[in-house]
Motif scaffolding. Sequence first.
Motif, PDB file in Angstrom:
ATOM      1  N   PHE A  89      -6.151  -0.825  -3.918  1.00 12.92           N
ATOM      2  CA  PHE A  89      -4.793  -1.126  -4.401  1.00 12.92           C
ATOM      3  C   PHE A  89      -4.414  -2.585  -4.162  1.00 12.92           C
ATOM      4  O   PHE A  89      -3.221  -2.909  -4.099  1.00 12.92           O
ATOM      5  N   LYS A  90      -5.391  -3.433  -4.035  1.00  9.27           N
ATOM      6  CA  LYS A  90      -5.131  -4.838  -3.739  1.00  9.27           C
ATOM      7  C   LYS A  90      -4.101  -5.421  -4.706  1.00  9.27           C
ATOM      8  O   LYS A  90      -4.206  -5.285  -5.924  1.00  9.27           O
ATOM      9  N   GLY A  91      -3.081  -6.096  -4.112  1.00 13.47           N
ATOM     10  CA  GLY A  91      -2.042  -6.736  -4.918  1.00 13.47           C
ATOM     11  C   GLY A  91      -0.906  -5.814  -5.308  1.00 13.47           C
ATOM     12  O   GLY A  91       0.121  -6.294  -5.811  1.00 13.47           O
ATOM     13  N   GLN A  92      -1.047  -4.525  -5.099  1.00 12.70           N
ATOM     14  CA  GLN A  92       0.011  -3.585  -5.472  1.00 12.70           C
ATOM     15  C   GLN A  92       1.002  -3.399  -4.310  1.00 12.70           C
ATOM     16  O   GLN A  92       0.638  -3.495  -3.140  1.00 12.70           O
ATOM     17  N   THR A  93       2.262  -3.122  -4.678  1.00 12.09           N
ATOM     18  CA  THR A  93       3.267  -2.812  -3.662  1.00 12.09           C
ATOM     19  C   THR A  93       3.234  -1.318  -3.370  1.00 12.09           C
ATOM     20  O   THR A  93       3.382  -0.498  -4.277  1.00 12.09           O
ATOM     21  N   LEU A  94       3.013  -1.000  -2.109  1.00  8.61           N
ATOM     22  CA  LEU A  94       2.916   0.393  -1.680  1.00  8.61           C
ATOM     23  C   LEU A  94       4.016   0.695  -0.667  1.00  8.61           C
ATOM     24  O   LEU A  94       4.546  -0.204  -0.016  1.00  8.61           O
ATOM     25  N   THR A  95       4.330   1.950  -0.568  1.00 11.03           N
ATOM     26  CA  THR A  95       5.338   2.420   0.396  1.00 11.03           C
ATOM     27  C   THR A  95       4.692   3.400   1.359  1.00 11.03           C
ATOM     28  O   THR A  95       3.918   4.267   0.949  1.00 11.03           O
ATOM     29  N   SER A  96       5.005   3.250   2.635  1.00 10.77           N
ATOM     30  CA  SER A  96       4.500   4.180   3.654  1.00 10.77           C
ATOM     31  C   SER A  96       5.578   4.385   4.709  1.00 10.77           C
ATOM     32  O   SER A  96       6.684   3.836   4.606  1.00 10.77           O
ATOM     33  N   ASN A  97       5.238   5.186   5.730  1.00 10.16           N
ATOM     34  CA  ASN A  97       6.225   5.561   6.752  1.00 10.16           C
ATOM     35  C   ASN A  97       5.603   5.570   8.146  1.00 10.16           C
ATOM     36  O   ASN A  97       4.440   5.960   8.312  1.00 10.16           O
ATOM     37  N   ASN A  98       6.394   5.138   9.090  1.00 12.85           N
ATOM     38  CA  ASN A  98       6.087   5.342  10.506  1.00 12.85           C
ATOM     39  C   ASN A  98       7.025   6.399  11.057  1.00 12.85           C
ATOM     40  O   ASN A  98       8.217   6.418  10.725  1.00 12.85           O
ATOM     41  N   VAL A  99       6.508   7.266  11.911  1.00 12.82           N
ATOM     42  CA  VAL A  99       7.354   8.216  12.644  1.00 12.82           C
ATOM     43  C   VAL A  99       7.541   7.668  14.048  1.00 12.82           C
ATOM     44  O   VAL A  99       6.564   7.386  14.748  1.00 12.82           O
ATOM     45  N   VAL A 100       8.799   7.505  14.476  1.00 12.41           N
ATOM     46  CA  VAL A 100       9.102   6.891  15.769  1.00 12.41           C
ATOM     47  C   VAL A 100       9.897   7.887  16.616  1.00 12.41           C
ATOM     48  O   VAL A 100      10.984   8.316  16.234  1.00 12.41           O
ATOM     49  N   VAL A 101       9.332   8.256  17.748  1.00  8.34           N
ATOM     50  CA  VAL A 101       9.998   9.161  18.689  1.00  8.34           C
ATOM     51  C   VAL A 101      10.346   8.365  19.943  1.00  8.34           C
ATOM     52  O   VAL A 101       9.458   7.798  20.588  1.00  8.34           O
TER      53      VAL A 101
END
Length: 684
Positions: A89-101
């Motif tokens: 996916f080089k160059g593409q804008t991606l969305t991800s998530n961190n879970v923070v406790v």
Amino acid sequence: MDTNLSPLKISVVAALTLLTGSQVFAEAKYGDYGTETALTLARDYAGRYTGSDKEVQAVDYMQQRMTIDGSNNQVNRQTFDFIAPRGLFKGQTLTSNNVVVTQKGSADTNRTLFVGAHYDSAVAYPNYANLEALDDNASGSGVLTELTRNLTGIETEYDIQFVAFGAEEGGLNGSKAFVDQLTDAEKSTALGMINLDSLITGDKMYANAGRNAYDNDGNEVAANVSLRENALRIAKELGITLEVNPAIIAPGETAPYEPYGVGCCSDQESFDSVMQVVGFEATNWGLGPDYDGYTQTENPDIPGGYTWHNPALDNEEVLTAAFGEERIAQRMRDYSRIISRLIVEQTNADIIASTKSAINLQNTIGAASKINATDSHSAVLERANALALHTLDDAEPLDSESRTQVWVDGSQSYVDANEVQEGTRANIGLYGEYTVQPSWRVGAGVQAANQNNNTVENGIKKDTSYGVQAYSLLGGKDTAWWNTTSLSLSKHNLDVNRTVKLDGNDGINIINNSERGDADADVFSAYSELGYNFLIKKNVAHGAFLGLNYSDTDIDGYTSGNANSRTALKVDSTSSEAWDSELGYQLQYGFDLMGTPAKLQGKIAYVHVFEDGLTDSLSTTSLADGQTRNVSITQTDEEDDYGRFELSVSNKVHKNVYAYLNGDTTFARDDRDSSVQLGLQYQF
């Protein structure tokens, strides 16, 4: 594990946690919860690469596993966007998530320990949608959820943040996004970062520091390697082999891939520019052409020596076949044990637990002192019984001529007081007595005692004491009213054993230390009974009585534990007062025993506690860090009202010799207090 390597390096990721497919979780044990998490990620969320539906489902699962019922932890999700620097996916804008406790500490500081692992899988190989990524990094994610669960509810001094990182593969994007949102103050006060990545495939278990372990001149920076060194010490104490990168120089090179004790290529790198880090992994830094940690194993069942990012190899079936089912359980268990202890120590949860155990020990000493003080008055009570024998059967008193007497008492007791003491106590005393008038005697004496208790978890192993005593005996042959009063001042040398036990969630034991110490205590006690007897027959007497029992215990400051132990303390002096009353009824029956006068006596009383003497706060100084702490606990309500029953038999075996056997116990009370005493008195 990030695989941003030169063309000469093998593109692969760190080691995974081993698990058994059909494990029964009957009781909580190290590794159980993490194994369940890791296997579920591998089985149900294969192909959880960033941008996929499986990754979204996996983060939901991680949040569920890190949300612990009944806890006060704050659970948040951090969503971030990034431009993929390389890969599919080089160059593409991606969305991800961190879970923070976030688990808050008790100290009013902004100090936080960060613990993290990434849950996403790589896209480097064909068929990446089938990549279970059990080693890289369902294993680290599994241990992360276990740490969150195990440590929930324990009291720490500092905050902990458990973070499940998204989008690690292809650029450490989740951890970078997390570090970017930290304030300068949070970075400057951070305790450090613990990372877990790829815990199963590798031949050896490692704990490596970050690249900030050395300064620009190549000198090791102690502040940036303490997490690693503490982890190594803890592993040694637990009997687990944990190693560091040995910094082997590859042929043709002039320097190792990473310096001694330094790791690389995972989420800890995002943190090590601002704080100390330790990265846990399983690999083999002694293999491969470059000794870079990317060749994980010598196991012939793993082609090429690594499983990184390979759907054909990084899966449950292959890893179990190659290493056996026990490997997964062992790695999950051992990493959880080491890191649970490491977190507890870095946040001073062990020192807090230690101080609380010291409060409990002080209360145990106070309660035992009260029991032993009561026992010390028994000689005077039995002296009153010896003098009363002739009242019931018209026998001659022990001495009918002199107004002054000298007598000695010796007794052996077995004491069983729940959660306070259980063992034997020997008493001996020498007394002088003066008859003020026929129905009133006063006296004083010296007394010594030795108490030896059985196996003690958090209490007194041995109590050696000596002291002085004064008493008054009122009542006689022709009086119905009677009073026995005894005052005692004693000094105690105590061999104490303090048990520091810290259990995590579901009873997982993290700390179980015994800290010995010698303490001195001064105890003043007073016991008084006032009663009235109905003299129905010459050999029968009965009537009501009122008793008061008071003790004041002063415990000097002392050192509890070895200076090399993290849970050793210097305990400040404490003082406690306890007193209660008894309202009861007694029955005495005199009879002839083989030609000698004897008496059977029964007493039953209602006891009301006015002051239990328990303390709920204490000041201690930790030998580990030199800090003085004032810690409080919430005391459980003790029974203020309960019953006591006593039965005794006594016999004047000779004109000047008196023997007695008595036993007493409490009832209608959760914590039973019982004793049996056998003694002799001799009047000179």
